[in-house]
Structure formats: C-alpha cells, structure tokens
Design a protein around this motif. Sequence first.
Motif, PDB file in Angstrom:
ATOM      1  N   PRO A 122       0.855  -1.266   0.097  1.00 14.41           N
ATOM      2  CA  PRO A 122      -0.046   0.034  -0.033  1.00 14.41           C
ATOM      3  C   PRO A 122       1.015   1.396  -0.011  1.00 14.41           C
ATOM      4  N   HIS A 123       2.019   1.387   0.595  1.00 12.44           N
ATOM      5  CA  HIS A 123       2.823   2.536   0.616  1.00 12.44           C
ATOM      6  C   HIS A 123       3.527   2.752  -0.420  1.00 12.44           C
ATOM      7  N   LEU A 124       3.813   1.567  -1.364  1.00 11.36           N
ATOM      8  CA  LEU A 124       4.544   1.809  -2.562  1.00 11.36           C
ATOM      9  C   LEU A 124       3.524   2.390  -3.498  1.00 11.36           C
ATOM     10  N   LEU A 125       2.352   1.903  -3.813  1.00 11.64           N
ATOM     11  CA  LEU A 125       1.362   2.330  -4.482  1.00 11.64           C
ATOM     12  C   LEU A 125       0.877   3.818  -3.992  1.00 11.64           C
ATOM     13  N   ALA A 126       0.858   4.171  -2.789  1.00  9.79           N
ATOM     14  CA  ALA A 126       0.671   5.636  -2.375  1.00  9.79           C
ATOM     15  C   ALA A 126       1.775   6.371  -2.767  1.00  9.79           C
ATOM     16  N   ALA A 127       3.101   5.980  -2.818  1.00  7.98           N
ATOM     17  CA  ALA A 127       4.031   6.734  -3.360  1.00  7.98           C
ATOM     18  C   ALA A 127       3.958   7.071  -4.693  1.00  7.98           C
TER      19      ALA A 127
ATOM     20  N   LEU B  27       1.342   6.571  -6.644  1.00 10.49           N
ATOM     21  CA  LEU B  27       0.270   7.528  -7.166  1.00 10.49           C
ATOM     22  C   LEU B  27       0.107   8.710  -6.673  1.00 10.49           C
ATOM     23  N   GLY B  28       1.054   9.058  -5.852  1.00  9.40           N
ATOM     24  CA  GLY B  28       0.960  10.507  -5.388  1.00  9.40           C
ATOM     25  C   GLY B  28       0.140  10.591  -3.847  1.00  9.40           C
ATOM     26  N   LEU B  29      -0.168   9.719  -3.382  1.00  8.33           N
ATOM     27  CA  LEU B  29      -1.241   9.698  -2.418  1.00  8.33           C
ATOM     28  C   LEU B  29      -0.413   9.918  -1.154  1.00  8.33           C
ATOM     29  N   ALA B  30       0.887   9.686  -1.062  1.00  6.96           N
ATOM     30  CA  ALA B  30       1.792   9.701  -0.199  1.00  6.96           C
ATOM     31  C   ALA B  30       1.697  11.315   0.367  1.00  6.96           C
ATOM     32  N   ALA B  31       1.898  12.392  -1.047  1.00  6.95           N
ATOM     33  CA  ALA B  31       1.813  13.469  -0.698  1.00  6.95           C
ATOM     34  C   ALA B  31       0.766  13.911   0.128  1.00  6.95           C
TER      35      ALA B  31
ATOM     36  N   LYS C 159       4.523   6.678   8.106  1.00  7.12           N
ATOM     37  CA  LYS C 159       5.814   7.501   7.786  1.00  7.12           C
ATOM     38  C   LYS C 159       6.452   6.454   6.313  1.00  7.12           C
ATOM     39  N   LEU C 160       5.890   5.158   6.324  1.00 12.02           N
ATOM     40  CA  LEU C 160       6.520   4.574   5.215  1.00 12.02           C
ATOM     41  C   LEU C 160       6.124   4.970   3.982  1.00 12.02           C
ATOM     42  N   SER C 161       4.964   5.501   3.667  1.00 11.21           N
ATOM     43  CA  SER C 161       4.720   6.211   2.249  1.00 11.21           C
ATOM     44  C   SER C 161       5.308   7.249   1.951  1.00 11.21           C
ATOM     45  N   ILE C 162       5.670   8.221   3.247  1.00 11.52           N
ATOM     46  CA  ILE C 162       6.199   9.341   2.837  1.00 11.52           C
ATOM     47  C   ILE C 162       7.706   8.856   2.523  1.00 11.52           C
ATOM     48  N   PHE C 163       8.342   7.879   3.300  1.00 14.21           N
ATOM     49  CA  PHE C 163       9.557   7.467   3.194  1.00 14.21           C
ATOM     50  C   PHE C 163      10.067   7.034   1.626  1.00 14.21           C
ATOM     51  N   PHE C 164       8.989   6.252   1.127  1.00 11.03           N
ATOM     52  CA  PHE C 164       9.109   5.802  -0.387  1.00 11.03           C
ATOM     53  C   PHE C 164       9.129   6.915  -1.321  1.00 11.03           C
ATOM     54  N   LEU C 165       8.294   8.027  -0.734  1.00 13.82           N
ATOM     55  CA  LEU C 165       8.169   9.054  -1.843  1.00 13.82           C
ATOM     56  C   LEU C 165       9.419   9.859  -1.857  1.00 13.82           C
TER      57      LEU C 165
ATOM     58  N   LEU D 280       6.666   6.371  17.332  1.00 11.32           N
ATOM     59  CA  LEU D 280       5.729   6.536  16.144  1.00 11.32           C
ATOM     60  C   LEU D 280       4.840   7.549  16.731  1.00 11.32           C
ATOM     61  N   ALA D 281       4.393   7.646  17.966  1.00 10.68           N
ATOM     62  CA  ALA D 281       3.403   8.669  18.660  1.00 10.68           C
ATOM     63  C   ALA D 281       3.934  10.040  18.418  1.00 10.68           C
ATOM     64  N   PHE D 282       5.130  10.315  18.271  1.00 11.30           N
ATOM     65  CA  PHE D 282       5.945  11.649  18.439  1.00 11.30           C
ATOM     66  C   PHE D 282       6.138  11.880  16.855  1.00 11.30           C
ATOM     67  N   GLU D 283       5.869  11.266  16.143  1.00  9.54           N
ATOM     68  CA  GLU D 283       6.267  11.497  14.509  1.00  9.54           C
ATOM     69  C   GLU D 283       5.563  12.403  14.086  1.00  9.54           C
ATOM     70  N   ARG D 284       5.927  13.196  13.181  1.00  5.48           N
ATOM     71  CA  ARG D 284       5.553  14.295  12.480  1.00  5.48           C
ATOM     72  C   ARG D 284       5.405  13.930  11.184  1.00  5.48           C
ATOM     73  N   ALA D 285       4.401  14.436  10.390  1.00  7.62           N
ATOM     74  CA  ALA D 285       4.189  14.288   8.836  1.00  7.62           C
ATOM     75  C   ALA D 285       5.429  14.938   8.168  1.00  7.62           C
TER      76      ALA D 285
END
Length: 204
Positions: free
Chosen positions: A49-54, A56-60, A121-127, A199-204
């Motif tokens: 799902p994270h690779l697909l998001a990256a 397709l631009g959904l990670a943005a 964070k994985l979607s943003i990481f792959f992006l 993870l609770a303290f992670e920010r986008a």
Amino acid sequence: MLSLQFLLTAFVVVVAPGTGVVYTLALALGQGWRAGLWAALGCTFGIVPHLLAATLGLAALLHTSAVLFQVVKFAGVAYLLYLAWQALRSGGALRIEKRAAVEHPWRIARRGALINILNPKLSIFFLALLPPFLSGNAGTATAEMAMLGGIFMAMTFAVFVAYALFASAARDAVLASETAMRWLNRTFAAVFAGLGLRLAFERA
C-alpha cells in the motif's frame, strides 16, 4: 533506474532492525522457522500500500493532511502497544514459550502486514527514497517506481527470511532456558512499546 547505489541504499534500509524485523524474530523464536517465514511474507506485503501511495502521489496527500496522518499514526501506535502486550501475556501470540501448536499462517502474515500498513511514515519514506533513482523520463516514471519498489520488496523478504532462519537456529537454546525466555519476552515487549511511543511523536 536500477543502480548499485540504489541496491546499497535499499539493503542498508532493509537490514536495519525495525518493527518488521523484531516481529519476524519473535515469531521465529517462539513458533519456529515456518512462522518466521510467514511473518516475513506478511511484513513484505504490508509494504505494497505504501509503494502504491508513493507511486500514485497519495503519499503527498498523507504528508499534507495532518488529520489523516494522525489517524493512521495512532492506529499504528495502538497496534504496536497491543503487540507489546502479546509478548507479555501468557499464551500471547508473540510470547516465546514452549508450545505444541503453531498459529495459522494467515494470522501471522496478517499481523505482519498490519505492522507496516499502519505506519504512515512508510508512504512518505518511499516518496523520498525512490524518485532520486528514476531516469527523469515522465513517461516511464510509474513503471520505474514499480520496478524499484518490487526490488525493494524482494530484498526485504530475503533479508527477513535470513533473520527468521537465524532466530530459529537459536530457538532450542532459548526454549531450554526459562530465564532466556523471560528476558526475551520482556525485551520484545519493551521494543514494541518503545517503537509505538516513537511513532506517537512522529510528524508528517
């Protein structure tokens, strides 16, 4: 495109101990190498799902939507804390103890997949990871992202399987020691809880 630099970067990322690695080790130690393989498979497919998001631009969108990011993030936090409890609870799915039965493979794989799916964070990481290795040709960008993502997934599975086999090789020695099992269960619980708090303290 595919390059030695990408392969080295991906390998370093995959080998670094994270939630998926800890989950695979716990299952292989507690239930044997087959359980470790299913854990590795689930964690690998949780990347999709994270690779697909990256791609397709959904990670943005996830990066810019604070509400969506927080919803997924705290679902992930709750799940990691649940896994920490499972490592401590008698008969828990992640608890290392002498047991006759092994869980159904799909339950093991599903938990592994959820560990990665619920980490925004994985979607943003792959992006961030994949675009620098593209050729720059807009017409082939999607295909290149899919290829690099597929290679990353294959590498993830191979490395996680190696972790599982390593852990299962040490399983008999661990199960022979009540002290080792007790401390490993506490350690895995602390790691999952710590990853959840981080993870609770992670920010986008």
